[in-house]
Each structure stands twice: as structure tokens, then as C-alpha cells.
Design an enzyme around this catalytic site. Structure first.
Site, PDB file in Angstrom:
ATOM      1  N   LEU A 178       0.825  -1.212   0.000  1.00 17.24           N
ATOM      2  CA  LEU A 178       0.000   0.000   0.000  1.00 17.24           C
ATOM      3  C   LEU A 178       0.855   1.257   0.000  1.00 17.24           C
ATOM      4  O   LEU A 178       0.422   2.314  -0.457  1.00 17.24           O
ATOM      5  CB  LEU A 178      -0.926   0.008   1.224  1.00 17.24           C
ATOM      6  CG  LEU A 178      -1.928  -1.141   1.333  1.00 17.24           C
ATOM      7  CD1 LEU A 178      -2.696  -1.046   2.643  1.00 17.24           C
ATOM      8  CD2 LEU A 178      -2.886  -1.155   0.158  1.00 17.24           C
ATOM      9  N   GLY A 179       2.067   1.153   0.533  1.00 21.41           N
ATOM     10  CA  GLY A 179       2.944   2.321   0.576  1.00 21.41           C
ATOM     11  C   GLY A 179       4.232   1.995   1.305  1.00 21.41           C
ATOM     12  O   GLY A 179       4.382   0.922   1.910  1.00 21.41           O
TER      13      GLY A 179
ATOM     14  N   THR B 255       9.436   5.768   6.109  1.00 17.55           N
ATOM     15  CA  THR B 255      10.842   6.006   6.389  1.00 17.55           C
ATOM     16  C   THR B 255      11.554   4.736   6.807  1.00 17.55           C
ATOM     17  O   THR B 255      12.693   4.480   6.400  1.00 17.55           O
ATOM     18  CB  THR B 255      10.974   7.060   7.523  1.00 17.55           C
ATOM     19  OG1 THR B 255      10.237   8.216   7.144  1.00 17.55           O
ATOM     20  CG2 THR B 255      12.423   7.440   7.735  1.00 17.55           C
ATOM     21  N   TYR B 256      10.895   3.918   7.625  1.00 19.33           N
ATOM     22  CA  TYR B 256      11.585   2.734   8.135  1.00 19.33           C
ATOM     23  C   TYR B 256      10.784   1.442   7.954  1.00 19.33           C
ATOM     24  O   TYR B 256      11.004   0.462   8.652  1.00 19.33           O
ATOM     25  CB  TYR B 256      11.950   2.920   9.618  1.00 19.33           C
ATOM     26  CG  TYR B 256      10.808   3.340  10.510  1.00 19.33           C
ATOM     27  CD1 TYR B 256       9.931   2.398  11.029  1.00 19.33           C
ATOM     28  CD2 TYR B 256      10.615   4.671  10.856  1.00 19.33           C
ATOM     29  CE1 TYR B 256       8.892   2.762  11.855  1.00 19.33           C
ATOM     30  CE2 TYR B 256       9.569   5.049  11.697  1.00 19.33           C
ATOM     31  CZ  TYR B 256       8.723   4.092  12.196  1.00 19.33           C
ATOM     32  OH  TYR B 256       7.685   4.457  13.021  1.00 19.33           O
TER      33      TYR B 256
ATOM     34  N   THR C 168       7.548  -0.897   5.339  1.00 17.55           N
ATOM     35  CA  THR C 168       6.623  -1.030   4.212  1.00 17.55           C
ATOM     36  C   THR C 168       5.240  -1.356   4.750  1.00 17.55           C
ATOM     37  O   THR C 168       5.102  -2.103   5.722  1.00 17.55           O
ATOM     38  CB  THR C 168       7.093  -2.161   3.269  1.00 17.55           C
ATOM     39  OG1 THR C 168       8.423  -1.876   2.830  1.00 17.55           O
ATOM     40  CG2 THR C 168       6.178  -2.272   2.055  1.00 17.55           C
ATOM     41  N   VAL C 169       4.217  -0.796   4.119  1.00 16.71           N
ATOM     42  CA  VAL C 169       2.837  -1.023   4.553  1.00 16.71           C
ATOM     43  C   VAL C 169       2.148  -1.941   3.548  1.00 16.71           C
ATOM     44  O   VAL C 169       2.155  -1.679   2.341  1.00 16.71           O
ATOM     45  CB  VAL C 169       2.056   0.302   4.670  1.00 16.71           C
ATOM     46  CG1 VAL C 169       0.627   0.045   5.149  1.00 16.71           C
ATOM     47  CG2 VAL C 169       2.761   1.258   5.634  1.00 16.71           C
TER      48      VAL C 169
ATOM     49  N   ASP D 280       4.492  16.007  14.290  1.00 18.01           N
ATOM     50  CA  ASP D 280       4.783  15.796  12.865  1.00 18.01           C
ATOM     51  C   ASP D 280       3.504  15.921  12.024  1.00 18.01           C
ATOM     52  O   ASP D 280       3.236  15.106  11.137  1.00 18.01           O
ATOM     53  CB  ASP D 280       5.434  14.434  12.638  1.00 18.01           C
ATOM     54  CG  ASP D 280       6.156  14.348  11.286  1.00 18.01           C
ATOM     55  OD1 ASP D 280       6.477  15.416  10.719  1.00 18.01           O
ATOM     56  OD2 ASP D 280       6.394  13.226  10.807  1.00 18.01           O
TER      57      ASP D 280
END
Length: 553
Positions: free
Chosen positions: A20-21, A24-25, A27-28, A142
Site C-alpha cells: 500500500l505504501g 521512512t523505516y 513497508t505497509v 509531525d
């Protein structure tokens, strides 16, 4: 994870090899959760243990995010279902938000910014989420468009990796680490100074400005340059697009450089922009109940129009969203025992195709509905002009014009209502249409249309009672084509009357009324695409100057 895996099962969660995306650290991936009663689609953030070993700070961020998300539950905050750790990976099981992030939504717009109404709606969603964070003494640190996820019209605060619980009072500055995205960082964080929960007020102010104008107020190539610009270059608002004074004042108060001058969260929660709808409606309703029947029906119509002039992506109710989330997929009862992950992915692809088709149907009929409400908006504009003496149509011509506009609205809405209650459709795939008309999407749409009809019909009835000769005249018209012929004649005559009486000294309102009437003659010649941005149209037209309106006419 290796490239060739297809499915992983951890406790009551299934992870599919569908990315899905990437963050930074980690994967989804797409996943599903078995609740015991149904299957819920989820997002699964995966972090390799190799990355954690190379940077121990990552583990601290993950622990902090999981701890904070476990402590909060709110429809405007992305939900954490669970977190797990194996020998090779850390898994974080999160609420799935199918519509991407706020950045994606902004970039989908022609001008890369939102209308003021859309921006305020998103701002309200985010502020509602911050009410929960404020109660739990949590700062986010953030806030940016990439960390606001969208799900069926609901904005949700996400990515709590830099968040922390305040050990001091929320408005009391403390010495914390410099985390976040520089362009959205408060001046105190940029300078390495103590800061409070007002750091999030600043970030939200920057993002609100970006929603309104398509860019941030200060742009720099380095963090040092950004800090200097903020300190030395006063906040400015572009002349285009035009924004209301109350919105610009809110942004300015959120972007005060010194924390002591900046709004705190309690002040944000009570700000007029955040609360104005409920307060205005309550006040207006008290006044309306004192009016005569015809004035009351028109006033109620105006209040309804002010809230629902354009219905679209952002008008999903949180209650509806929660209901849909209880069981968001059909036909997957055996999924967790299924040994063929290709079949699961195939079912997912079918679901996405169905969602795409449903969105197509939904968008088409919302477009038709918004065309009808443009006619309603024009009707109210003419009523306002006549009431305040900006135009002086003779009583019979005025009532006839209002009658015909109201009748045309009802024809549009009755046509939509009939289509949504029909088992067959000539333009769409019959099987998909059959599934759509029994879906919650269709049910919500039908509810909207029925509410529209009730409001507009009340105005129509009141006008008809004032001038029964028009109803007798209308009853003699045998079909819609004949009605539209008479309708266009009456509209055209009104336009000519208004043109003859108008002068530049009367201001721009009369010219915008003429412009709207011209569009009412053949609305589909102007609103040509089903994805037409009605919010942007109203905003641009209402903020046009006299010369621009004269050119349009």
C-alpha cells in the site's frame, strides 16, 4: 520480506503481498483482521529487525507510537488494532484508510489547493482528533498532509512515531528532542528551544494555509534559511484565491512566532471557524420559528442550502463511517482458512473494482444532485436580491420565476430518486447496479435526496399557494419537454428585465444573479463533467470582481 511470498498469518491477522505504501523505516501491506464475527480490511506496517538493529532509535519510535495509539480511540485518529514481533519483523496492525492521504487529495485538485469550505471541513476533523490528544496530554510533533489519512470522507491523524506524552502542562514549554518535518516545525523546535503543545498548533496552521493556497507560507532550501524567513519575512496572504477574513485571522493567530502570542488548543476548540455552523444554525432556528409560513420555508431552505449546497466526498457522517467499518467486506468468511492467497488477492481486486464502480455511480448522482441545488442556490440569490431591493421585478414575474426554478429543482431530484429506487439502469452494468442499490452508499444517497426534496417541496408549496394560477398553468403542460420550453422563456425574460434595469452602481450581486440565471437555462452546457468541482465554482464566482462578472455575462 522476500519477493515471492503471498500470504502470512499472525494470530487473527492475515498479511497479503500487496504493498500500500512505503515509509521512512518500513513497508505497509494490505491485510485483514478476523474479529470473530466478520473480516475487516487493515493496513500492516512491517519493519525489518535488521533495520532496528542498525538504528535502535527506530524501536523506540515504534514502541512510542504503539503505546500512544493504544491509549486513544477516536474516529479522527487512525486506530491501532495490535502490534507483534517475530524473529525477522515487527508488525503494526492499523486501520485501513482507502482514500490515501491529504497530500494526494490536494494534488487531485486542478489548482492543487482546496476550497475554503473543504479546508475548514478537514480542519474541523483534525481539531476533533486533537481534542482527544489534548485530554491525554499527547503532542504529535509531525502534523503534515502526508500524516492525515482519508477514509470515506473522514480525515484521521496518523503516524505517531514522533509523538509523546507531556509530563508538564500542555501550555508549559519543555525541553524535548527536535523531531518532525522542518517546513512544518514551529520556530521553537527549529531553534532548539523549549516548546509546548502549541508546536502542533503551528504545524496545523502551516497545513491549513497550504490547504487554502496550495503552498506553505515560507519556502526555503535549508532549515537555517527557513528559520530566517519565518523570523524576518511577515506572514502574507495571496490575493487569489480569495479567503474570508475570519479564516485568515485564525491562520495568523495559529502562526504567531512566539508561543505566548499563539493560540492554545482550548482557544482553537472555541474558535468561531470551528464552531460557527452549530452556533449559526441554533441562532437562525430560533429566529425562523417566529416567521410566517412562506418566509419560514424559505429561511429553512437557506439554512439547509448553507450546509449542503454541495454534497460530495467530504459529507460522510462519522456515524455512517463507523457502521460501514463493522463489516467492510462480504464473501470472505473462509478467508483465514483459505490456503490459496491468489484467490484472496483476486477477491480484493474484485472488491476494488466494485468500489470503483460504486464511486462512479455515487459521483454521477451527486453531480446530478448538485446541478439541482445550483438551481436552488440561484433561486435564493434572486429572493435575496428582490427582498433587499437590489432588483425590482413586478410581483407576478418574481413569483413566477421562483415557482419555475423550484419546480425544475423538483423535476431533477424526482428523476434521481426514481433512478435510485429502480432495479434497472440503462447506462450501467446491471449486476453492479443491482449491488449498488442495496448498498449503504446508495442508502445514504437516497436519504440525502429525500431530505433535499422535502426542503425544496416546502418552498414550492408555499409559492404555489401564493399564486395558484401558476399551478393551473403548469397542470396544462403535458410533458417535461413542454415545461422546459416555458421555463426557459420565463428565465430569459427575467434576464432581459434585470439587464435593462442593472447599472454598475448597484454592485456585483445583481450581475452574479444574472450569470446564475443564464446557467440555469442550460446547466449541462456549463457543468459538463460529472467530476465538476462545484465548491471551486461557487468560491471563484462569489469572489469575482465586477469586471470579471461582466465578462462572464
Amino acid at each position: 520480506m522476500s519477493e515471492d511470498w503471498k500470504k502470512k498469518k499472525i494470530d487473527n491477522f492475515v498479511i497479503l503481498n500487496k504493498i500500500l505504501g512505503k515509509g521512512t523505516y518500513g513497508t505497509v501491506y494490505l491485510g485483514y483482521m478476523d474479529t470473530g464475527q466478520n473480516q475487516v480490511r487493515i493496513a500492516v506496517k512491517t519493519v525489518p529487525m535488521d533495520s532496528v538493529k542498525q538504528s535502535p532509535q527506530i524501536l523506540n519510535l515504534i514502541k512510542r507510537e504503539s503505546t500512544i495509539l493504544k491509549a486513544v480511540e477516536h474516529p479522527n485518529i487512525v486506530r491501532l488494532y495490535n502490534a507483534n514481533r517475530t524473529q525477522n519483523y515487527i508488525y503494526i496492525f492499523l486501520e485501513f484508510c482507502p482514500d490515501g492521504d491529504l497530500r494526494k487529495f490536494m494534488l487531485s485538485k486542478k489548482e492543487k489547493h482546496l476550497s475554503e469550505l473543504e479546508a475548514i471541513i478537514f480542519l474541523k476533523h483534525i481539531v476533533e482528533g486533537f481534542k482527544e490528544l489534548f485530554q491525554k496530554k499527547i503532542i504529535h510533533r509531525d502534523i503534515k498532509p502526508e500524516n492525515i489519512l482519508l477514509s470515506n470522507g473522514i480525515a484521521k491523524i496518523a503516524d505517531f512515531g514522533f509523538a509523546r506524552v507531556m509530563e508538564v502542562e500542555m501550555d508549559e514549554p519543555g525541553k524535548f528532542s527536535r523531531n518532525g518535518t522542518p517546513i512544518y516545525m514551529s520556530p521553537q523546535i527549529l531553534r532548539g528551544q523549549p516548546f509546548s503543545a502549541k508546536c502542533d498548533v503551528w504545524s496545523l496552521g502551516i497545513m491549513f494555509y497550504e490547504m487554502l493556497y496550495g503552498r506553505t507560507p515560507w519556502q526555503a532550501e535549508s532549515q537555517i534559511q527557513l528559520e530566517q524567513l519565518i523570523l524576518n519575512k511577515p506572514l502574507k496572504f495571496p490575493t487569489k484565491p480569495v479567503r474570508s477574513q475570519k479564516v485568515k485571522e485564525l491562520v495568523a493567530m495559529m502562526l504567531q512566532i512566539e508561543e505566548k502570542d499563539r493560540l492554545n488548543w482550548q482557544q482553537i476548540f472555541e474558535n468561531q471557524v470551528i464552531k460557527m455552523n452549530e452556533d449559526m444554525v441554533r441562532q437562525n432556528m430560533n429566529e425562523i420559528m417566529k416567521e410566517d409560513p412562506m418566509t419560514k420555508s424559505m429561511s429553512l431552505n437557506k439554512i439547509y442550502l448553507d450546509q449542503y449546497k454541495v454534497v460530495g466526498y467530504l459529507h460522510t457522517k462519522i456515524e455512517d463511517y463507523r457502521e460501514d467499518s463493522k463489516n467492510d467486506l462480504d464473501g470472505l468468511k473462509q478467508m483465514f482458512d483459505e490456503e490459496n492467497p491468489d484467490l484472496i488477492l483476486s477477491q480484493y481486486q474484485k472488491e476494488m473494482k466494485r468500489r470503483e464502480s460504486f464511486q462512479k455511480f455515487y459521483t454521477y448522482y451527486l453531480y446530478e444532485r448538485n446541478v439541482a441545488f445550483f438551481i436552488n442556490y440561484t433561486q435564493l440569490r434572486i429572493i435575496k436580491l428582490q427582498t433587499f431591493g437590489d432588483i425590482t421585478l413586478v410581483k407576478e414575474q418574481f413569483l413566477q420565476l421562483i415557482f419555475m426554478l423550484a419546480r425544475n429543482q423538483l423535476l431533477h431530484l424526482d428523476k434521481i430518486n426514481s433512478a435510485l429506487n429502480s432495479n434497472k439502469h440503462d447506462q450501467f452494468d446491471q449486476e453492479l447496479w443491482g449491488r449498488f442499490i442495496v448498498s449503504k452508499d446508495c442508502s445514504r444517497l437516497l436519504t440525502t435526496i429525500k431530505n433535499d426534496i422535502l426542503i425544496i417541496k416546502e418552498v414550492f408549496i408555499q409559492v404555489r399557494e401564493k399564486c395558484p394560477q401558476f399551478q393551473q398553468f403548469f397542470d396544462k403542460i403535458e410533458n417535461v419537454k413542454d415545461f422546459l420550453g416555458q421555463y426557459k422563456q420565463i428565465i430569459s425574460k427575467a434576464i432581459e428585465t434585470l439587464k435593462a434595469a442593472s447599472t454598475n452602481s448597484l454592485g456585483k450581486d445583481i450581475y452574479s444573479g444574472i450569470y446564475y440565471l443564464k446557467i440555469c437555462l442550460n446547466p449541462y452546457d456549463f457543468f459538463k463533467q460529472v467530476d465538476f468541482d462545484f465548491n471551486a465554482f461557487y468560491e471563484e464566482t462569489e469572489n469575482a470582481n465586477l469586471d470579471e462578472l461582466l465578462n462572464l455575462i
